[in-house]
Enzyme design. Structure first.
Site, PDB file in Angstrom:
ATOM      1  N   ASP A 241       0.938  -1.296   0.006  1.00  0.00           N
ATOM      2  CA  ASP A 241       0.045   0.114   0.030  1.00  0.00           C
ATOM      3  C   ASP A 241       0.864   1.363  -0.046  1.00  0.00           C
ATOM      4  OD1 ASP A 241      -2.948  -0.777   1.340  1.00  0.00           O
ATOM      5  OD2 ASP A 241      -1.305  -2.297   1.552  1.00  0.00           O
TER       6      ASP A 241
ATOM      7  N   THR B  32      -6.869  -4.730   0.743  1.00  0.00           N
ATOM      8  CA  THR B  32      -5.655  -5.029   1.458  1.00  0.00           C
ATOM      9  C   THR B  32      -6.129  -6.180   2.240  1.00  0.00           C
ATOM     10  OG1 THR B  32      -4.926  -2.610   1.525  1.00  0.00           O
ATOM     11  CG2 THR B  32      -3.887  -4.028   3.023  1.00  0.00           C
TER      12      THR B  32
END
Ligand code: AMP
Ligand code: MG
Ligand code: MG
Length: 307
Positions: free
Chosen positions: A50, A121
């Protein structure tokens, strides 16, 4: 040609390249095996992928469009960005389109780019890799106008075919690198969260009396199911999604003939000063004319709980 093309097309062209580069970073972090997971909040994770993918996208776009506001999920970082993460070449094909008249003279100060460097995620950390997308949404004067959805692991289980895909949509032009499909007429298939459910989320789904519910991760992935004709609606009766989750998918969906709003039927605003949270839920249909019909089936007490 590239320099004379309207700003909107140049941003989309540059974002296509940046999204693919970010997708490679997402894959590289996974292959190395150390995800560097941080818990940002309850049920809200961040990994090295990320962080690095965001640095790649924001570094690349801000270099080319220094006066455009770029808002990324992972906040700002002062770390130095490796030079091979900065990509400044543009996808040439998108520059060939006629820019919609109302956006031909848009200037950088009217644009906000919303970046979700890795949507899904939670699923990424669990190895559900085809749920992952990289999202870059372009808003002009508060409206989601263009979006790029990159799926870094598309086809990852099929040997010998290209890995990953990137598709885009621009309102007034349509979709690129992808042909949307309509969902089946004789069924009602709804897609929703798999990791952020609540009793209200469930109640909203039941009110729609679906034939089938598909629980997958990521706002990008769920909108892809609508675009692929695999689901009729994406229904999430909860706060939790943010503007970077919906800006790109909303624009691509609208460009393809669908509709994404909150649970009151209102479009989210994507100005730079808007709150980040989509506190009134997410309600999207593959076919825009279905939206009102589906929304009317939601009881007022659910709608009013989202404000
Ligand atoms: P989901 O449909 O649960 O995969 O969520 C879509 C996007 O919204 C993902 O980026 C999630 O991280 C985010 N999201 C949804 N609900 C929440 C929540 N309760 N807390 C944090 N993030 C959320
Ligand atoms: Mg996300
Ligand atoms: Mg994310």
């Amino acid at each position: 040609m590239a320099q004379s093309a309207p700003l909107l097309l140049r941003i989309v062209g540059a974002s296509l390249t940046a999204a693919s580069r970010a997708g490679k970073i997402v894959r590289d972090v996974m292959s190395k095996g150390d995800l560097g997971i941080i818990e940002k909040g309850k049920n809200d994770l961040q990994t090295e992928a990320d962080r690095s993918a965001q640095q790649c996208i924001i570094g690349s776009l801000s270099k080319q469009f220094p006066n455009v506001t770029i808002i990324g999920e992972e906040g700002t970082s002062s770390c130095e960005v490796p030079s091979d993460w900065i990509v400044v070449d543009t996808d040439p094909d998108v520059l060939q389109y006629d820019c919609p008249v109302e956006y031909q003279y848009t200037s950088e100060k009217d644009v906000v780019v919303w970046v979700d460097p890795l949507d899904g995620t939670s699923e990424y950390t669990q190895g559900l890799l085809d749920h992952v997308t990289v999202l870059i949404g372009v808003a002009i004067q508060g409206k989601a106008v263009a979006g790029i959805i990159h799926q870094p692991y598309y086809n990852y289980k099929v040997a010998g075919v290209p890995l990953g895909r990137t598709l885009w949509g621009i309102i007034g032009i349509g979709t690129g690198d992808f042909k949307p499909m309509l969902p089946p007429k004789d069924k009602k298939i709804i897609t929703t969260t798999r990791s952020h459910s609540t009793p209200v989320v469930q109640a909203a789904l039941q009110a729609l009396k679906p034939d089938e519910i598909i629980k997958v991760g990521g706002a990008g992935h769920k909108v892809l199911l609508l675009l692929e004709g695999k689901a009729h609606a994406y229904v999430f009766a909860s706060a939790g999604c943010k503007r970077w989750d919906t800006c790109a998918p909303e624009a691509v969906l609208h460009a393809a003939g669908g509709k994404l709003t909150d649970f009151h039927g209102d479009f989210y605003n994507y100005d730079k000063n808007t709150p980040h949270e989509n506190s009134k839920g997410v309600f999207a249909t593959a076919i825009a004319s279905d939206h009102d019909i589906y929304l009317k089936a939601i009881p007022n007490e659910i709608r009013n709980s989202l404000s």
